[in-house]
Scaffold this active site. Structure first.
Site, PDB file in Angstrom:
ATOM      1  N   PRO A   9      33.278  45.735  34.677  1.00 45.74           N
ATOM      2  CA  PRO A   9      33.069  45.892  33.242  1.00 45.74           C
ATOM      3  C   PRO A   9      33.649  44.762  32.392  1.00 45.74           C
ATOM      4  O   PRO A   9      34.744  44.269  32.663  1.00 45.74           O
ATOM      5  CB  PRO A   9      33.767  47.224  32.914  1.00 45.74           C
ATOM      6  CG  PRO A   9      34.650  47.509  34.064  1.00 45.74           C
ATOM      7  CD  PRO A   9      34.012  46.863  35.260  1.00 45.74           C
ATOM      8  N   ASN A  10      32.874  44.410  31.402  1.00 45.24           N
ATOM      9  CA  ASN A  10      33.229  43.432  30.361  1.00 45.24           C
ATOM     10  C   ASN A  10      33.253  41.988  30.842  1.00 45.24           C
ATOM     11  O   ASN A  10      33.430  41.077  30.038  1.00 45.24           O
ATOM     12  CB  ASN A  10      34.577  43.796  29.696  1.00 45.24           C
ATOM     13  CG  ASN A  10      34.517  45.159  29.034  1.00 45.24           C
ATOM     14  OD1 ASN A  10      33.620  45.398  28.244  1.00 45.24           O
ATOM     15  ND2 ASN A  10      35.416  46.059  29.380  1.00 45.24           N
ATOM     16  N   ARG A  17      34.852  36.810  25.222  1.00 45.17           N
ATOM     17  CA  ARG A  17      35.957  37.764  25.339  1.00 45.17           C
ATOM     18  C   ARG A  17      37.298  37.058  25.542  1.00 45.17           C
ATOM     19  O   ARG A  17      37.490  36.375  26.554  1.00 45.17           O
ATOM     20  CB  ARG A  17      35.647  38.629  26.571  1.00 45.17           C
ATOM     21  CG  ARG A  17      36.699  39.612  26.935  1.00 45.17           C
ATOM     22  CD  ARG A  17      36.408  40.239  28.292  1.00 45.17           C
ATOM     23  NE  ARG A  17      37.399  41.232  28.564  1.00 45.17           N
ATOM     24  CZ  ARG A  17      37.677  41.697  29.765  1.00 45.17           C
ATOM     25  NH1 ARG A  17      36.999  41.257  30.820  1.00 45.17           N
ATOM     26  NH2 ARG A  17      38.610  42.590  29.912  1.00 45.17           N
ATOM     27  N   TYR A  22      40.901  34.469  29.286  1.00 48.15           N
ATOM     28  CA  TYR A  22      39.907  34.346  30.357  1.00 48.15           C
ATOM     29  C   TYR A  22      39.187  32.999  30.385  1.00 48.15           C
ATOM     30  O   TYR A  22      38.370  32.766  31.278  1.00 48.15           O
ATOM     31  CB  TYR A  22      38.885  35.489  30.237  1.00 48.15           C
ATOM     32  CG  TYR A  22      39.519  36.853  30.395  1.00 48.15           C
ATOM     33  CD1 TYR A  22      40.109  37.230  31.597  1.00 48.15           C
ATOM     34  CD2 TYR A  22      39.546  37.766  29.340  1.00 48.15           C
ATOM     35  CE1 TYR A  22      40.712  38.473  31.751  1.00 48.15           C
ATOM     36  CE2 TYR A  22      40.142  39.013  29.485  1.00 48.15           C
ATOM     37  CZ  TYR A  22      40.726  39.352  30.692  1.00 48.15           C
ATOM     38  OH  TYR A  22      41.320  40.589  30.843  1.00 48.15           O
ATOM     39  N   ASN A  74      35.780  41.367  41.484  1.00 54.64           N
ATOM     40  CA  ASN A  74      36.631  41.447  40.301  1.00 54.64           C
ATOM     41  C   ASN A  74      36.196  42.730  39.610  1.00 54.64           C
ATOM     42  O   ASN A  74      35.165  42.757  38.924  1.00 54.64           O
ATOM     43  CB  ASN A  74      36.439  40.238  39.391  1.00 54.64           C
ATOM     44  CG  ASN A  74      37.359  40.304  38.180  1.00 54.64           C
ATOM     45  OD1 ASN A  74      37.961  41.341  37.904  1.00 54.64           O
ATOM     46  ND2 ASN A  74      37.472  39.203  37.459  1.00 54.64           N
ATOM     47  N   ALA A  77      38.739  46.273  34.544  1.00 49.43           N
ATOM     48  CA  ALA A  77      39.715  47.350  34.301  1.00 49.43           C
ATOM     49  C   ALA A  77      39.600  48.487  35.325  1.00 49.43           C
ATOM     50  O   ALA A  77      40.565  49.236  35.517  1.00 49.43           O
ATOM     51  CB  ALA A  77      39.558  47.890  32.886  1.00 49.43           C
ATOM     52  N   GLU A  98      39.982  41.259  46.584  1.00 54.72           N
ATOM     53  CA  GLU A  98      40.116  41.553  45.155  1.00 54.72           C
ATOM     54  C   GLU A  98      40.525  40.272  44.424  1.00 54.72           C
ATOM     55  O   GLU A  98      41.480  39.608  44.849  1.00 54.72           O
ATOM     56  CB  GLU A  98      41.207  42.615  44.984  1.00 54.72           C
ATOM     57  CG  GLU A  98      41.592  42.879  43.542  1.00 54.72           C
ATOM     58  CD  GLU A  98      42.827  43.771  43.424  1.00 54.72           C
ATOM     59  OE1 GLU A  98      43.312  44.307  44.455  1.00 54.72           O
ATOM     60  OE2 GLU A  98      43.313  43.908  42.298  1.00 54.72           O
ATOM     61  N   HIS A 100      41.093  38.249  40.411  1.00 56.39           N
ATOM     62  CA  HIS A 100      41.217  38.331  38.952  1.00 56.39           C
ATOM     63  C   HIS A 100      41.341  36.929  38.381  1.00 56.39           C
ATOM     64  O   HIS A 100      42.021  36.075  38.964  1.00 56.39           O
ATOM     65  CB  HIS A 100      42.442  39.157  38.563  1.00 56.39           C
ATOM     66  CG  HIS A 100      42.369  40.544  39.090  1.00 56.39           C
ATOM     67  ND1 HIS A 100      41.602  41.525  38.519  1.00 56.39           N
ATOM     68  CD2 HIS A 100      42.929  41.107  40.196  1.00 56.39           C
ATOM     69  CE1 HIS A 100      41.703  42.623  39.233  1.00 56.39           C
ATOM     70  NE2 HIS A 100      42.491  42.396  40.266  1.00 56.39           N
ATOM     71  N   ARG A 107      50.922  40.407  32.886  1.00 54.80           N
ATOM     72  CA  ARG A 107      50.356  40.946  31.650  1.00 54.80           C
ATOM     73  C   ARG A 107      50.887  42.364  31.376  1.00 54.80           C
ATOM     74  O   ARG A 107      51.967  42.704  31.842  1.00 54.80           O
ATOM     75  CB  ARG A 107      48.824  40.885  31.736  1.00 54.80           C
ATOM     76  CG  ARG A 107      48.306  39.448  31.904  1.00 54.80           C
ATOM     77  CD  ARG A 107      46.798  39.395  31.928  1.00 54.80           C
ATOM     78  NE  ARG A 107      46.231  39.868  30.674  1.00 54.80           N
ATOM     79  CZ  ARG A 107      44.962  40.271  30.533  1.00 54.80           C
ATOM     80  NH1 ARG A 107      44.141  40.249  31.578  1.00 54.80           N
ATOM     81  NH2 ARG A 107      44.511  40.708  29.361  1.00 54.80           N
TER      82      ARG A 107
HETATM   83  C1  DQA Z   1      40.595  41.051  35.020  1.00 56.09           C
HETATM   84  C2  DQA Z   1      41.950  41.676  34.680  1.00 56.09           C
HETATM   85  C3  DQA Z   1      41.780  43.132  34.282  1.00 56.09           C
HETATM   86  O1  DQA Z   1      43.038  43.700  33.948  1.00 56.09           O
HETATM   87  C4  DQA Z   1      40.866  43.252  33.081  1.00 56.09           C
HETATM   88  O2  DQA Z   1      40.654  44.592  32.748  1.00 56.09           O
HETATM   89  C5  DQA Z   1      39.584  42.535  33.266  1.00 56.09           C
HETATM   90  C6  DQA Z   1      39.600  41.216  33.894  1.00 56.09           C
HETATM   91  C7  DQA Z   1      40.740  39.538  35.322  1.00 56.09           C
HETATM   92  O3  DQA Z   1      39.799  38.980  35.890  1.00 56.09           O
HETATM   93  O4  DQA Z   1      41.736  38.922  34.964  1.00 56.09           O
HETATM   94  O5  DQA Z   1      38.531  42.979  32.837  1.00 56.09           O
HETATM   95  O6  DQA Z   1      40.101  41.673  36.195  1.00 56.09           O
END
Ligand code: DQA
Length: 142
Positions: A9-10, A17, A22, A74, A77, A98, A100, A107
């Site tokens: 998501p997102n 964003r 990011y 990735n 959240a 996994e 990020h 954070r």
């Molecule tokens: C994320 C870190 C997560 O905490 C966050 O909710 C994201 C992006 C990252 O790539 O740093 O959506 O996965």
């Protein structure tokens, strides 16, 4: 090697964003970068992004039935609370890394927990788009 990159998501909003967290590149820019690396190293790569938990779970399951050799995920959240994604990864033999973009352990406290980490072969966090490449390298060198 057949590899699937899954973004949650997102992550479709990358570029817009929180660029201070990011970076300024879009998901499409990052996917192009990954694709170039995969071409150079003879990896067949597929990209998937969704804002929906169930669709991500379907993709994880299908990775097994479609004979993928690895997944780089990735989960956005969902990382922090989706037991269903944990169970999907645990439920198939496809090795999953996994990743990020940001350094989640530096954070907010809620980002320090990954409920999917125990199901993955490892976690890479904090290297921007290089996190994906490092995840791929980990799978290549297994
Ligand atoms: C994320 C870190 C997560 O905490 C966050 O909710 C994201 C992006 C990252 O790539 O740093 O959506 O996965």
């Amino acid at each position: 090697m057949k590899l699937k990159i899954i973004n949650g998501p997102n992550l479709n909003l990358l570029g817009l964003r929180e660029p201070e967290v990011y970076g300024g590149e879009t998901l499409s820019d990052i996917n192009d970068y990954i694709e170039t690396y995969c071409e150079e190293t003879d990896i067949e790569v597929t990209f998937f992004q969704s804002n929906h938990e169930g669709d991500i779970i379907d993709q994880i399951q299908e990775s097994h039935f479609d004979n993928y050799d690895g997944i780089v995920i990735n989960a956005g959240a969902f990382t922090h609370y989706s037991y269903a994604i944990h169970d999907a990864i645990s439920g198939i033999p496809v090795p999953t890394v996994e990743v990020h973009l940001s350094a989640i352990h530096q954070r907010e406290t809620f980002r320090h927990t990954s409920v999917i980490a125990p199901a993955c072969i490892g976690q890479i966090s904090g290297f921007g788009k290089e996190s994906y490449i490092l995840g791929i390298l980990a799978l290549q060198n297994r």
